[in-house]
Design a protein around this motif. Structure first.
Motif, PDB file in Angstrom:
ATOM      1  N   ASN A   1       0.818  -1.207   0.000  1.00 58.67           N
ATOM      2  CA  ASN A   1       0.000   0.000   0.000  1.00 58.67           C
ATOM      3  C   ASN A   1       0.855   1.263   0.000  1.00 58.67           C
ATOM      4  OD1 ASN A   1      -2.463  -1.394  -0.027  1.00 58.67           O
ATOM      5  ND2 ASN A   1      -2.390  -1.676   2.179  1.00 58.67           N
ATOM      6  N   ALA A   2       2.006   1.210   0.655  1.00 54.22           N
ATOM      7  CA  ALA A   2       2.878   2.384   0.733  1.00 54.22           C
ATOM      8  C   ALA A   2       3.491   2.745  -0.619  1.00 54.22           C
ATOM      9  CB  ALA A   2       3.988   2.141   1.759  1.00 54.22           C
ATOM     10  N   ILE A   3       3.780   1.752  -1.450  1.00 56.10           N
ATOM     11  CA  ILE A   3       4.410   2.050  -2.743  1.00 56.10           C
ATOM     12  C   ILE A   3       3.404   2.219  -3.872  1.00 56.10           C
ATOM     13  CG2 ILE A   3       6.558   0.894  -2.082  1.00 56.10           C
ATOM     14  CD1 ILE A   3       5.735  -1.377  -4.078  1.00 56.10           C
ATOM     15  N   GLN A   4       2.144   1.946  -3.616  1.00 59.13           N
ATOM     16  CA  GLN A   4       1.128   2.007  -4.664  1.00 59.13           C
ATOM     17  C   GLN A   4       1.111   3.361  -5.377  1.00 59.13           C
ATOM     18  OE1 GLN A   4      -2.907   1.472  -3.376  1.00 59.13           O
ATOM     19  NE2 GLN A   4      -3.655   1.162  -5.449  1.00 59.13           N
ATOM     20  N   GLY A   5       1.164   4.449  -4.631  1.00 56.86           N
ATOM     21  CA  GLY A   5       1.142   5.778  -5.240  1.00 56.86           C
ATOM     22  C   GLY A   5       2.374   6.063  -6.077  1.00 56.86           C
ATOM     23  N   LEU A   6       3.523   5.592  -5.617  1.00 55.31           N
ATOM     24  CA  LEU A   6       4.754   5.784  -6.388  1.00 55.31           C
ATOM     25  C   LEU A   6       4.672   5.045  -7.711  1.00 55.31           C
ATOM     26  CD1 LEU A   6       7.318   5.249  -3.475  1.00 55.31           C
ATOM     27  CD2 LEU A   6       6.677   7.432  -4.518  1.00 55.31           C
ATOM     28  N   VAL A   7       4.232   3.796  -7.644  1.00 55.34           N
ATOM     29  CA  VAL A   7       4.143   2.967  -8.848  1.00 55.34           C
ATOM     30  C   VAL A   7       3.090   3.513  -9.802  1.00 55.34           C
ATOM     31  CG1 VAL A   7       3.548   0.664  -9.713  1.00 55.34           C
ATOM     32  CG2 VAL A   7       5.028   0.892  -7.710  1.00 55.34           C
ATOM     33  N   SER A   8       1.918   3.846  -9.291  1.00 61.54           N
ATOM     34  CA  SER A   8       0.815   4.255 -10.170  1.00 61.54           C
ATOM     35  C   SER A   8       1.101   5.552 -10.916  1.00 61.54           C
ATOM     36  CB  SER A   8      -0.489   4.370  -9.384  1.00 61.54           C
ATOM     37  OG  SER A   8      -0.402   5.398  -8.427  1.00 61.54           O
ATOM     38  N   ASN A   9       1.936   6.419 -10.370  1.00 62.73           N
ATOM     39  CA  ASN A   9       2.268   7.680 -11.039  1.00 62.73           C
ATOM     40  C   ASN A   9       3.464   7.570 -11.980  1.00 62.73           C
ATOM     41  OD1 ASN A   9       0.403   9.758  -9.984  1.00 62.73           O
ATOM     42  ND2 ASN A   9       1.193   9.038  -8.033  1.00 62.73           N
TER      43      ASN A   9
ATOM     44  N   VAL B   1      -2.364  -4.772  -6.524  1.00 59.05           N
ATOM     45  CA  VAL B   1      -1.419  -3.999  -5.721  1.00 59.05           C
ATOM     46  C   VAL B   1      -0.423  -4.944  -5.045  1.00 59.05           C
ATOM     47  CG1 VAL B   1      -1.199  -2.514  -3.678  1.00 59.05           C
ATOM     48  CG2 VAL B   1      -2.993  -2.066  -5.356  1.00 59.05           C
ATOM     49  N   ALA B   2      -0.932  -6.010  -4.453  1.00 58.25           N
ATOM     50  CA  ALA B   2      -0.058  -6.989  -3.800  1.00 58.25           C
ATOM     51  C   ALA B   2       0.833  -7.697  -4.818  1.00 58.25           C
ATOM     52  CB  ALA B   2      -0.894  -8.006  -3.029  1.00 58.25           C
ATOM     53  N   GLY B   3       0.301  -7.962  -6.007  1.00 55.80           N
ATOM     54  CA  GLY B   3       1.079  -8.624  -7.048  1.00 55.80           C
ATOM     55  C   GLY B   3       2.232  -7.770  -7.546  1.00 55.80           C
ATOM     56  N   VAL B   4       1.966  -6.477  -7.756  1.00 58.99           N
ATOM     57  CA  VAL B   4       3.031  -5.559  -8.169  1.00 58.99           C
ATOM     58  C   VAL B   4       4.117  -5.504  -7.098  1.00 58.99           C
ATOM     59  CG1 VAL B   4       3.594  -3.131  -8.646  1.00 58.99           C
ATOM     60  CG2 VAL B   4       1.534  -4.153  -9.640  1.00 58.99           C
ATOM     61  N   SER B   5       3.698  -5.371  -5.868  1.00 63.17           N
ATOM     62  CA  SER B   5       4.648  -5.293  -4.765  1.00 63.17           C
ATOM     63  C   SER B   5       5.469  -6.579  -4.654  1.00 63.17           C
ATOM     64  CB  SER B   5       3.906  -5.010  -3.458  1.00 63.17           C
ATOM     65  OG  SER B   5       4.803  -4.689  -2.432  1.00 63.17           O
ATOM     66  N   ALA B   6       4.813  -7.728  -4.806  1.00 61.72           N
ATOM     67  CA  ALA B   6       5.516  -9.009  -4.727  1.00 61.72           C
ATOM     68  C   ALA B   6       6.510  -9.169  -5.878  1.00 61.72           C
ATOM     69  CB  ALA B   6       4.525 -10.163  -4.720  1.00 61.72           C
ATOM     70  N   LEU B   7       6.155  -8.700  -7.063  1.00 61.35           N
ATOM     71  CA  LEU B   7       7.079  -8.752  -8.198  1.00 61.35           C
ATOM     72  C   LEU B   7       8.313  -7.909  -7.910  1.00 61.35           C
ATOM     73  CD1 LEU B   7       7.832  -9.498 -11.117  1.00 61.35           C
ATOM     74  CD2 LEU B   7       6.515  -7.483 -11.849  1.00 61.35           C
ATOM     75  N   ILE B   8       8.091  -6.695  -7.441  1.00 57.29           N
ATOM     76  CA  ILE B   8       9.211  -5.818  -7.097  1.00 57.29           C
ATOM     77  C   ILE B   8      10.039  -6.453  -5.991  1.00 57.29           C
ATOM     78  CG2 ILE B   8       9.833  -3.566  -6.118  1.00 57.29           C
ATOM     79  CD1 ILE B   8       7.271  -2.483  -7.572  1.00 57.29           C
ATOM     80  N   GLY B   9       9.381  -7.009  -4.989  1.00 56.43           N
ATOM     81  CA  GLY B   9      10.086  -7.663  -3.891  1.00 56.43           C
ATOM     82  C   GLY B   9      10.929  -8.834  -4.355  1.00 56.43           C
ATOM     83  N   THR B  10      10.408  -9.622  -5.271  1.00 53.21           N
ATOM     84  CA  THR B  10      11.149 -10.757  -5.806  1.00 53.21           C
ATOM     85  C   THR B  10      12.419 -10.282  -6.510  1.00 53.21           C
ATOM     86  OG1 THR B  10       9.118 -12.040  -6.052  1.00 53.21           O
ATOM     87  CG2 THR B  10      11.022 -12.738  -7.369  1.00 53.21           C
ATOM     88  N   ILE B  11      12.301  -9.223  -7.282  1.00 52.13           N
ATOM     89  CA  ILE B  11      13.461  -8.660  -7.977  1.00 52.13           C
ATOM     90  C   ILE B  11      14.478  -8.140  -6.963  1.00 52.13           C
ATOM     91  CG2 ILE B  11      14.226  -6.787  -9.494  1.00 52.13           C
ATOM     92  CD1 ILE B  11      11.468  -7.191 -10.965  1.00 52.13           C
ATOM     93  N   GLU B  12      14.001  -7.457  -5.926  1.00 49.16           N
ATOM     94  CA  GLU B  12      14.917  -6.905  -4.920  1.00 49.16           C
ATOM     95  C   GLU B  12      15.609  -8.003  -4.126  1.00 49.16           C
ATOM     96  OE1 GLU B  12      12.798  -2.560  -4.262  1.00 49.16           O
ATOM     97  OE2 GLU B  12      12.365  -4.146  -2.828  1.00 49.16           O
ATOM     98  N   VAL B  13      14.898  -9.057  -3.765  1.00 49.96           N
ATOM     99  CA  VAL B  13      15.527 -10.173  -3.047  1.00 49.96           C
ATOM    100  C   VAL B  13      16.561 -10.848  -3.939  1.00 49.96           C
ATOM    101  CG1 VAL B  13      15.119 -12.460  -2.036  1.00 49.96           C
ATOM    102  CG2 VAL B  13      13.632 -10.536  -1.414  1.00 49.96           C
ATOM    103  N   ALA B  14      16.213 -11.092  -5.195  1.00 48.82           N
ATOM    104  CA  ALA B  14      17.169 -11.701  -6.128  1.00 48.82           C
ATOM    105  C   ALA B  14      18.403 -10.820  -6.285  1.00 48.82           C
ATOM    106  CB  ALA B  14      16.505 -11.937  -7.483  1.00 48.82           C
ATOM    107  N   THR B  15      18.198  -9.522  -6.319  1.00 49.09           N
ATOM    108  CA  THR B  15      19.315  -8.578  -6.424  1.00 49.09           C
ATOM    109  C   THR B  15      20.224  -8.692  -5.212  1.00 49.09           C
ATOM    110  OG1 THR B  15      17.982  -7.075  -7.760  1.00 49.09           O
ATOM    111  CG2 THR B  15      19.897  -6.123  -6.644  1.00 49.09           C
TER     112      THR B  15
END
Length: 150
Positions: A35-43, A56-70
Motif C-alpha cells: 500500500n505504501a508504494i502504490q502511489g509511487l508505482v501508479s504515477n 497492488v499486492a502482485g506488483v509489490s511481490a514482483l518488485i520484492g522478488t526482484i529486490e531479493v534476487a538482487t
C-alpha cells in the motif's frame, strides 16, 4: 590501521547493500509496504502499467522478488565476480527507476525558498536517498566487472 580499515570498507559496503536489498525486498510481501508504494508505482510512466496487469499486492511481490534476487546476487560476489556484477546492475536499474519517481510523483516539490527548491520529506527526501544507493550499486557493478575474469 588506516590501510586495514580501508580494506574492510568494500566488504562493509557490499554487506550493507545486501541487507538493504533483502530488507526492502522482503517488506514488499507485506500489505503495509504494498500500500505504501502504490502511489509511487501508479504515477510512474516506467512501471505504472503494472497496475493494469497485477493487483497492488502482485506488483509489490514482483518488485520484492526482484529486490531479493538482487540482494542474493550482490552477496554472491563473495564467490563470483560475475554474479556480483549482475547484482550491481540490477540494483542500479532498481534505483534509476525509483529516482524517476522523484519526477513523476505528486508532492515531491514544495514551495520555493528564495530561489532554492524545497523537497518534501515524504516522498521527496525519501526518494532522494536512492541517489546514494544508485552510486553504490554502480560501484558494486564496476567491482564485479573489474574482476570478471578472476
Amino acid at each position: 590501521v588506516g590501510a586495514r580499515f580501508e580494506a574492510v570498507i568494500p566488504v562493509l559496503v557490499r554487506i550493507s547493500m545486501v541487507i538493504v536489498m533483502l530488507w526492502f525486498g522482503f517488506l514488499k510481501f507485506t500489505a503495509y509496504e504494498a500500500n505504501a508504494i502504490q502511489g509511487l508505482v501508479s504515477n510512474s510512466p516506467l512501471v505504472g502499467w503494472l497496475n493494469a496487469v497485477l493487483s497492488v499486492a502482485g506488483v509489490s511481490a514482483l518488485i520484492g522478488t526482484i529486490e531479493v534476487a538482487t540482494g542474493v546476487l550482490i552477496a554472491a560476489r563473495f564467490v563470483s565476480a560475475k554474479l556480483g556484477a549482475v547484482g550491481g546492475a540490477m540494483a542500479a536499474a532498481t534505483f534509476v527507476i525509483t529516482l524517476s519517481f522523484f519526477f513523476s510523483t505528486p508532492g515531491v516539490a514544495e514551495a520555493d525558498a528564495g530561489g532554492f527548491p524545497i523537497i518534501s520529506v515524504l516522498p521527496g527526501q525519501f526518494l532522494l536517498k536512492d541517489l546514494v544507493l544508485l552510486v553504490v550499486s554502480l560501484w558494486i557493478m564496476a567491482d564485479g566487472l573489474k574482476h570478471w575474469d578472476d
